[in-house]
Design an enzyme around this catalytic site. Structure first.
Site, PDB file in Angstrom:
ATOM      1  N   CYS A  40      29.868  29.208 -69.966  1.00  0.00           N
ATOM      2  CA  CYS A  40      29.638  30.658 -69.962  1.00  0.00           C
ATOM      3  C   CYS A  40      30.481  31.294 -71.063  1.00  0.00           C
ATOM      4  O   CYS A  40      31.522  30.775 -71.458  1.00  0.00           O
ATOM      5  CB  CYS A  40      30.025  31.222 -68.595  1.00  0.00           C
ATOM      6  SG  CYS A  40      30.020  33.022 -68.480  1.00  0.00           S
ATOM      7  N   HIS A  41      30.017  32.443 -71.542  1.00  0.00           N
ATOM      8  CA  HIS A  41      30.756  33.159 -72.584  1.00  0.00           C
ATOM      9  C   HIS A  41      32.197  33.440 -72.151  1.00  0.00           C
ATOM     10  O   HIS A  41      33.110  33.485 -72.984  1.00  0.00           O
ATOM     11  CB  HIS A  41      30.039  34.480 -72.891  1.00  0.00           C
ATOM     12  CG  HIS A  41      30.555  35.174 -74.099  1.00  0.00           C
ATOM     13  ND1 HIS A  41      29.951  35.072 -75.324  1.00  0.00           N
ATOM     14  CD2 HIS A  41      31.648  35.936 -74.280  1.00  0.00           C
ATOM     15  CE1 HIS A  41      30.637  35.765 -76.201  1.00  0.00           C
ATOM     16  NE2 HIS A  41      31.669  36.302 -75.594  1.00  0.00           N
ATOM     17  N   THR A  42      32.423  33.621 -70.855  1.00  0.00           N
ATOM     18  CA  THR A  42      33.774  33.940 -70.376  1.00  0.00           C
ATOM     19  C   THR A  42      34.746  32.770 -70.603  1.00  0.00           C
ATOM     20  O   THR A  42      35.941  32.997 -70.809  1.00  0.00           O
ATOM     21  CB  THR A  42      33.722  34.354 -68.893  1.00  0.00           C
ATOM     22  OG1 THR A  42      32.750  35.401 -68.760  1.00  0.00           O
ATOM     23  CG2 THR A  42      35.058  34.866 -68.407  1.00  0.00           C
ATOM     24  N   HIS A  62      33.677  27.530 -64.901  1.00  0.00           N
ATOM     25  CA  HIS A  62      33.518  28.228 -63.614  1.00  0.00           C
ATOM     26  C   HIS A  62      32.056  28.253 -63.180  1.00  0.00           C
ATOM     27  O   HIS A  62      31.696  28.996 -62.283  1.00  0.00           O
ATOM     28  CB  HIS A  62      34.081  29.647 -63.713  1.00  0.00           C
ATOM     29  CG  HIS A  62      33.389  30.500 -64.733  1.00  0.00           C
ATOM     30  ND1 HIS A  62      33.645  30.389 -66.082  1.00  0.00           N
ATOM     31  CD2 HIS A  62      32.438  31.453 -64.609  1.00  0.00           C
ATOM     32  CE1 HIS A  62      32.884  31.247 -66.739  1.00  0.00           C
ATOM     33  NE2 HIS A  62      32.127  31.902 -65.871  1.00  0.00           N
ATOM     34  N   GLU A  63      31.221  27.439 -63.843  1.00  0.00           N
ATOM     35  CA  GLU A  63      29.795  27.441 -63.521  1.00  0.00           C
ATOM     36  C   GLU A  63      29.411  25.981 -63.280  1.00  0.00           C
ATOM     37  O   GLU A  63      29.205  25.230 -64.243  1.00  0.00           O
ATOM     38  CB  GLU A  63      29.046  28.011 -64.736  1.00  0.00           C
ATOM     39  CG  GLU A  63      27.693  28.563 -64.428  1.00  0.00           C
ATOM     40  CD  GLU A  63      27.056  29.198 -65.662  1.00  0.00           C
ATOM     41  OE1 GLU A  63      27.055  30.428 -65.767  1.00  0.00           O
ATOM     42  OE2 GLU A  63      26.570  28.461 -66.523  1.00  0.00           O
ATOM     43  N   CYS A  92      36.031  34.811 -48.021  1.00  0.00           N
ATOM     44  CA  CYS A  92      36.795  34.335 -46.854  1.00  0.00           C
ATOM     45  C   CYS A  92      36.231  34.881 -45.550  1.00  0.00           C
ATOM     46  O   CYS A  92      36.476  34.349 -44.485  1.00  0.00           O
ATOM     47  CB  CYS A  92      38.276  34.687 -46.989  1.00  0.00           C
ATOM     48  SG  CYS A  92      38.658  36.438 -46.669  1.00  0.00           S
ATOM     49  N   CYS A  95      39.123  39.084 -45.073  1.00  0.00           N
ATOM     50  CA  CYS A  95      40.015  40.059 -45.715  1.00  0.00           C
ATOM     51  C   CYS A  95      39.379  41.454 -45.688  1.00  0.00           C
ATOM     52  O   CYS A  95      38.191  41.616 -45.399  1.00  0.00           O
ATOM     53  CB  CYS A  95      40.361  39.637 -47.146  1.00  0.00           C
ATOM     54  SG  CYS A  95      39.020  39.836 -48.343  1.00  0.00           S
ATOM     55  N   CYS A  98      36.257  41.559 -47.859  1.00  0.00           N
ATOM     56  CA  CYS A  98      35.065  40.896 -47.294  1.00  0.00           C
ATOM     57  C   CYS A  98      34.475  41.717 -46.152  1.00  0.00           C
ATOM     58  O   CYS A  98      33.262  41.713 -45.940  1.00  0.00           O
ATOM     59  CB  CYS A  98      35.418  39.496 -46.795  1.00  0.00           C
ATOM     60  SG  CYS A  98      35.483  38.254 -48.113  1.00  0.00           S
ATOM     61  N   CYS A 106      36.340  39.480 -52.694  1.00  0.00           N
ATOM     62  CA  CYS A 106      37.301  38.868 -51.768  1.00  0.00           C
ATOM     63  C   CYS A 106      38.649  38.731 -52.475  1.00  0.00           C
ATOM     64  O   CYS A 106      38.727  38.194 -53.581  1.00  0.00           O
ATOM     65  CB  CYS A 106      36.792  37.489 -51.349  1.00  0.00           C
ATOM     66  SG  CYS A 106      37.950  36.547 -50.339  1.00  0.00           S
ATOM     67  N   ARG A 110      43.270  35.930 -54.599  1.00  0.00           N
ATOM     68  CA  ARG A 110      43.180  36.448 -55.971  1.00  0.00           C
ATOM     69  C   ARG A 110      44.474  36.245 -56.763  1.00  0.00           C
ATOM     70  O   ARG A 110      44.458  35.943 -57.952  1.00  0.00           O
ATOM     71  CB  ARG A 110      42.787  37.930 -55.946  1.00  0.00           C
ATOM     72  CG  ARG A 110      42.631  38.572 -57.332  1.00  0.00           C
ATOM     73  CD  ARG A 110      41.522  37.943 -58.127  1.00  0.00           C
ATOM     74  NE  ARG A 110      41.344  38.476 -59.465  1.00  0.00           N
ATOM     75  CZ  ARG A 110      42.024  38.091 -60.544  1.00  0.00           C
ATOM     76  NH1 ARG A 110      42.963  37.179 -60.430  1.00  0.00           N
ATOM     77  NH2 ARG A 110      41.761  38.614 -61.732  1.00  0.00           N
ATOM     78  N   CYS A 170      27.355  31.231 -62.052  1.00  0.00           N
ATOM     79  CA  CYS A 170      27.768  32.481 -62.714  1.00  0.00           C
ATOM     80  C   CYS A 170      26.560  33.233 -63.266  1.00  0.00           C
ATOM     81  O   CYS A 170      26.155  34.244 -62.714  1.00  0.00           O
ATOM     82  CB  CYS A 170      28.801  32.258 -63.818  1.00  0.00           C
ATOM     83  SG  CYS A 170      29.334  33.831 -64.547  1.00  0.00           S
ATOM     84  N   ARG A 365      22.062  28.687 -72.577  1.00  0.00           N
ATOM     85  CA  ARG A 365      23.050  27.945 -71.791  1.00  0.00           C
ATOM     86  C   ARG A 365      23.092  26.499 -72.229  1.00  0.00           C
ATOM     87  O   ARG A 365      22.045  25.838 -72.319  1.00  0.00           O
ATOM     88  CB  ARG A 365      22.686  27.939 -70.307  1.00  0.00           C
ATOM     89  CG  ARG A 365      23.496  28.820 -69.411  1.00  0.00           C
ATOM     90  CD  ARG A 365      24.992  28.742 -69.656  1.00  0.00           C
ATOM     91  NE  ARG A 365      25.664  29.706 -68.836  1.00  0.00           N
ATOM     92  CZ  ARG A 365      26.023  30.932 -69.243  1.00  0.00           C
ATOM     93  NH1 ARG A 365      25.774  31.338 -70.476  1.00  0.00           N
ATOM     94  NH2 ARG A 365      26.641  31.743 -68.416  1.00  0.00           N
TER      95      ARG A 365
END
Ligand code: NAD
Ligand code: AHE
Ligand code: ZN
Length: 370
Positions: A40-42, A62-63, A92, A95, A98, A106, A110, A170, A365
Site C-alpha cells: 500500500c502507498h502508506t 499492513h495488507e 476489541c 473499549c 468500539c 478501536c 493504539r 486495506c 496493487r
C-alpha cells in the site's frame, strides 16, 4: 522460530530481505503464516520518512492474508488452520470507541501499536544477532510469519484466494468503506474522486455499488483512466489539461458541485480543491489520503459556513472483525471486483520492485506471495 522478512532498516533505504527470529504468541496473541501481502502507498509513506510515527528498524506491511499456525493462552475466537486477514484497526468490542456507534477507531492497543510493540510493550521480532526489530501498524505482513493480537484478526472463509483478499486488509475496505460507512452515499448522487490509485479505484467501485449517477475521476496520470472507467467512472478530468481554476470546472461539470468528494491522493492542495468542489449547502468532502509530516489543510471558513462539510476516514470506517469477512463474501459472490486491480504478483525477494512500480505509477496493487 526463524522466518523470512523484508526489514525496513532506515528511512529512504530499500527493504532488506533476511531471516529474522520470531518469538511465539503470548497471552491473547496469535501466530499467523502470511501467504500474501499487498504493498500500500502508506508503507512507502512510512519507508520514505514522511510518517511522523515512522520507526526503524521495523517490519512494514499492513495488507495481508494468511493462516493461523498457533494461538497463545486465552485466545478463544481463533484456532490453528483458520484463514485470517490482519487488521491495523483492531476491534476489541469492549473499549469506549468500539462501543460508540460513530467510530471504528478501536483504541484498546493504539499506544503500543504506535510504538511498534505488542500490547505487553515488547516486540516478537529480532535479528539473528538478537537486536530487536519493531512491528508496524500491529500487523508486519512483510514477514512470512507474524504475531498479532487476537483482536487484530478477521476470520474469513477458507475458499477465498489469499493473493486477492489480502487487498481487503486495506485498499478495498478503505475505498468502499469511505463511500458506504463514512459518506453513506445515496442512490443518484454525484461524486468526484481525486486520485485513481489503489484507494481511489475502490472508492469508484463503492460509488457504483451505492448507485451514484455521476462519478468523476481526477488524476494527473491519464494512464489511470481505462481502469477507472472499468470500475464505474463516468467522467475523467486531468487537471493538467484544464485551463484556469479546477474548482469552477468541476463545479460546472457536476452541475453546481458534487454531493460527495473524496481525496485519495494525500496532497493537501488537492484536499482543498475537493472541499471547494463539493456542492454549496450540502456537499461533503471525505479525506482518505495520508499527508506528510507537517502538512496542513486550509480553506476559507466561508466554504464551511455555506454548508460544505470536511470529514475524514480511516480504514473506511470499517469494524474489521465484523465487516472484513462480509467484504470477502462480496468478492466471492461477484458483488465487487478485485482481480483487475492486482496488476503485479511478486516474490518476497523482489519486494523493492513493487515499490519501484508504485513510484513509476505503473501498478495499482503489487502483491507479494510467500
Ligand atoms: P496511489 O499512489 O496508488 O494513488 C494515488 C493517485 O493519486 C495516483 O494515481 C496519482 O497519479 C494521483 N495523484 C497524485 N497527485 C495528484 C494530484 N495533485 N492531482 C490528481 N491526482 C494526483 O496511492 P493509494 O494506494 O491509492 O493511496 C492514496 C492515499 O490514501 C495515500 O495517501 C495513502 O497513504 C492513503 N491511504 C489512506 C487510508 C486510510 O485509512 N485513510 C488507507 C489506505 C491508504
Ligand atoms: N501515522 C500517521 C498517520 C497514518 C494514518 O493516518 N494511518 C491510517 C491508515 S493508512 C493505511 O494505509 C489510520 O488508520 N490511522 C489511524 C491511526 O490511529 O493511526 C501520522 O500522520 O501520524
Ligand atoms: Zn494501506
Amino acid at each position: 522460530m526463524r522466518t523470512k522478512a523484508a526489514v525496513a532498516i532506515a528511512a529512504g533505504k530499500p527493504l532488506e530481505v533476511m531471516d529474522v527470529n520470531l518469538d511465539g504468541p503470548r497471552a491473547g496473541e496469535v501466530l499467523v503464516e502470511i501467504k500474501s501481502t499487498g504493498i500500500c502507498h502508506t508503507d512507502e509513506f512510512t519507508l520514505s520518512g514522511a510518517d511522523p510515527e515512522g520507526l526503524f528498524p521495523a517490519i512494514l506491511g499492513h495488507e495481508g492474508a494468511g493462516v493461523v499456525v498457533d494461538t497463545g493462552p486465552g485466545v478463544t475466537s481463533l484456532k490453528k488452520g483458520d484463514h485470517v486477514i490482519p487488521l491495523y484497526t483492531p476491534e476489541c468490542r469492549e473499549c469506549e470507541y468500539c462501543l460508540h456507534p460513530k467510530t471504528n477507531l478501536c483504541q484498546s492497543i493504539r499506544t503500543t501499536q504506535g510504538q511498534g510493540l505488542m500490547p505487553d510493550g515488547t516486540s516478537r521480532f529480532s535479528t539473528l544477532d538478537g537486536d530487536p526489530i519493531l512491528h508496524y501498524m500491529g500487523t508486519s505482513t512483510f514477514a512470512n510469519h507474524t504475531v498479532l493480537p487476537e483482536i487484530a484478526l478477521a476470520k474469513v472463509r477458507e475458499d477465498a484466494p489469499f493473493d486477492k483478499i489480502c487487498y481487503i486488509g486495506c485498499g478495498v475496505t478503505t475505498g468502499i468503506g469511505a463511500v458506504i460507512n463514512t459518506a453513506k452515499v445515496e442512490i443518484g448522487s454525484r461524486a468526484i474522486v481525486f486520485g485513481l490509485g489503489g484507494i481511489g479505484l475502490n472508492v469508484i467501485q463503492g460509488l457504483r455499488l451505492a448507485g451514484a449517477d455521476q462519478i468523476v475521476g481526477v488524476d494527473l496520470n491519464p494512464g489511470k483512466k481505462p481502469m477507472a472507467e472499468r470500475f464505474g467512472m463516468t467522467d475523467f478530468v486531468n487537471p493538467a489539461e484544464v485551463e484556469g481554476d479546477l474548482v469552477p470546472y468541476l463545479v460546472n461539470l457536476t452541475k453546481g458541485g458534487a454531493d460527495y468528494t473524496f481525496d485519495a491522493t494525500g496532497n493537501v492542495d488537492v484536499m482543498r480543491t475537493a472541499l471547494e468542489s463539493a456542492h454549496k449547502g450540502w456537499g461533503e468532502s471525505i479525506i482518505i489520503g495520508v499527508a506528510p509530516a507537517g502538512a496542513e489543510i486550509s480553506t476559507r471558513p466561508f466554504q464551511l459556513v455555506t454548508g460544505r462539510s470536511w470529514r475524514g476516514t480511516a480504514f473506511g470506517g470499517a469494524r474489521g472483525r465484523t465487516d472484513v469477512p462480509k467484504i470477502v463474501d462480496w468478492y466471492m459472490e461477484g458483488k465487487i471486483e478485485i482481480d483487475p486491480m492486482i496488476t503485479h504478483q511478486l516474490a518476497l525477494d523482489d519486494i523493492n520492485k513493487g515499490f519501484d512500480l508504485m513510484h513509476a505509477g505503473e501498478s495499482i496493487r503489487s502483491v507479494v506471495n510467500y
